[in-house]
Design a protein around this motif. Structure first.
Motif, PDB file in Angstrom:
ATOM      1  N   UNK A 226       0.834  -1.196   0.000  1.00  0.00           N
ATOM      2  CA  UNK A 226       0.000   0.000   0.000  1.00  0.00           C
ATOM      3  C   UNK A 226       0.873   1.252   0.000  1.00  0.00           C
ATOM      4  N   UNK A 227       0.626   2.111  -0.998  1.00  0.00           N
ATOM      5  CA  UNK A 227       1.285   3.411  -1.045  1.00  0.00           C
ATOM      6  C   UNK A 227       0.225   4.504  -0.877  1.00  0.00           C
TER       7      UNK A 227
ATOM      8  N   UNK B 192       5.323   4.756   1.119  1.00  0.00           N
ATOM      9  CA  UNK B 192       4.832   3.461   1.598  1.00  0.00           C
ATOM     10  C   UNK B 192       3.949   3.649   2.827  1.00  0.00           C
ATOM     11  N   UNK B 193       2.810   2.998   2.813  1.00  0.00           N
ATOM     12  CA  UNK B 193       2.016   2.877   4.037  1.00  0.00           C
ATOM     13  C   UNK B 193       2.332   1.552   4.709  1.00  0.00           C
ATOM     14  N   UNK B 194       2.338   0.473   3.935  1.00  0.00           N
ATOM     15  CA  UNK B 194       2.676  -0.794   4.557  1.00  0.00           C
ATOM     16  C   UNK B 194       2.695  -1.960   3.602  1.00  0.00           C
TER      17      UNK B 194
ATOM     18  N   UNK C 190      10.048  -3.252  -3.474  1.00  0.00           N
ATOM     19  CA  UNK C 190       8.848  -3.135  -4.312  1.00  0.00           C
ATOM     20  C   UNK C 190       8.617  -1.677  -4.689  1.00  0.00           C
ATOM     21  N   UNK C 191       8.828  -0.778  -3.739  1.00  0.00           N
ATOM     22  CA  UNK C 191       8.683   0.654  -4.025  1.00  0.00           C
ATOM     23  C   UNK C 191       9.611   1.074  -5.161  1.00  0.00           C
ATOM     24  N   UNK C 192      10.825   0.536  -5.173  1.00  0.00           N
ATOM     25  CA  UNK C 192      11.772   0.863  -6.232  1.00  0.00           C
ATOM     26  C   UNK C 192      11.321   0.357  -7.592  1.00  0.00           C
TER      27      UNK C 192
ATOM     28  N   UNK D  22      -4.905   6.162  -1.344  1.00  0.00           N
ATOM     29  CA  UNK D  22      -3.983   5.022  -1.335  1.00  0.00           C
ATOM     30  C   UNK D  22      -4.144   4.187  -2.601  1.00  0.00           C
ATOM     31  N   UNK D  23      -3.028   3.592  -3.007  1.00  0.00           N
ATOM     32  CA  UNK D  23      -3.011   2.646  -4.130  1.00  0.00           C
ATOM     33  C   UNK D  23      -2.574   1.295  -3.588  1.00  0.00           C
TER      34      UNK D  23
END
Length: 245
Positions: free
Chosen positions: A51-52, A79-81, A158-160, A213-214
Motif C-alpha cells: 500500500x502506497x 509506503x504505508x505498509x 517493491x517501491x523501487x 492510497x493505491x
C-alpha cells in the motif's frame, strides 16, 4: 481342541474390534488435519497488500498531518505498509508479541525508509512509532518467511520497482488539484506496471474525494507483484481529485 481354537468371536468382542478400528481411523484423519493446519500456520497468510499513499491527500484529511523531523517529504507516493492477507479478504495481525520492533536490526535501511516510508502522523516524530506499528501488527505475521530486516527491505524493493507517480504523469494524470475518473487512474496504473490496482480515497474539508492510497498485491515471498486475489473496498463515486502536495 482344534474346534475351540477356531471358535468365532462373540458379538461383544466383534463390536469392540469395530470400535477400535473406527477410533484408529478417526485418529489418523485428525493427525492429517493437524498436519495440514501446521503447514498452513507455518506461513500464516496467502499474499501481501503493498500500500502506497499520496501525502497531499493524507494531509487533507480531518486528522491533518505533521511533517517528520527530517522535513517535508518529497511530492511522491510513500509506503504505508506491506500487509499479509488471506485470499478470503481477512488478515492476520499482531502475530508475535515476543518480536518487538528493533531499529538496530534495520539500521542500514533507515535512511531509505525516511525517504520512501516517512511518517505524517502528529505530533512530529522521526518515524519510529509508525514503523513499530507496521512491524508489530503486520510484519510479525510474515515472520516465518521474512524476518524484520527482510520485511522492511522487501517493501523498499517493491517501491523501487513501482514508480506510481511517473506512471500516472506519463498518462496525463498529475497532482495538480484536478479531478480524474477512478477507471482512468486504475487503467493507467495497470498499463504502466502490468497489474490491476485498487484505489481508496478520502474526503477533504470541501467534501472532495481524493486519491488516498493505491493497493497492489505481492506474492507470499514478498518479492513479485501478482494480480490481487481479493480487492479492498474501492472508491466508487467519481471523480477523484489528485491534490497538490
Amino acid at each position: 481342541m482344534d474346534g475351540e481354537g477356531l471358535r468365532p468371536l462373540t458379538p461383544k468382542y466383534t463390536n469392540m474390534a469395530k470400535s477400535s478400528w473406527f477410533i484408529l481411523v478417526e485418529l489418523l484423519l485428525l493427525l492429517e488435519c493437524l498436519s495440514h493446519l501446521s503447514i498452513s500456520q507455518g506461513q500464516g497468510y496467502d499474499f501481501f497488500y503493498f500500500v502506497q499513499q499520496w501525502p497531499g491527500s493524507y494531509c487533507d484529511t480531518r486528522k491533518a498531518c505533521c511533517y517528520p523531523t527530517t522535513g517535508k517529504p518529497a511530492a511522491n507516493f510513500t509506503i504505508h505498509g506491506l500487509w499479509p492477507n488471506y485470499n478470503n479478504g481477512s488478515y492476520p495481525s499482531n502475530c508475535n508479541p515476543n518480536s518487538p520492533y528493533n531499529a538496530t536490526k534495520i539500521s542500514d535501511l533507515l535512511g531509505k525508509m525516511e525517504v520512501d516510508w516517512p511518517t505524517l502522523a502528529c505530533p512530529t516524530n522521526g518515524g519510529t512509532r509508525f514503523w513499530t506499528h507496521e512491524w508489530e501488527k503486520h510484519g510479525t505475521c510474515s515472520e516465518s518467511v521474512l524476518d524484520q530486516h527482510s520485511y522492511f527491505e522487501a517493501a523498499l524493493n517493491i517501491k523501487n520497482k513501482v514508480n506510481l507517480l511517473k506512471v500516472l504523469e506519463d498518462a496525463g494524470i498529475q497532482p495538480n488539484d484536478q479531478f480524474y475518473r477512478e477507471p482512468q487512474i486504475r487503467e493507467a496504473i495497470k498499463a504502466g506496471i502490468g497489474y490491476t490496482p485498487a484505489i481508496t480515497c478520502n474526503t477533504d474539508s470541501s467534501k472532495n474525494r481524493q486519491i488516498l492510497e493505491i493497493y497492489l498485491c505481492v506474492d507470499a515471498s514478498g518479492k513479485d507483484l501478482i494480480e490481487c486475489p481479493k480487492f479492498p473496498t474501492r472508491c466508487k463515486k467519481p471523480p477523484l481529485q489528485f491534490p497538490i502536495f
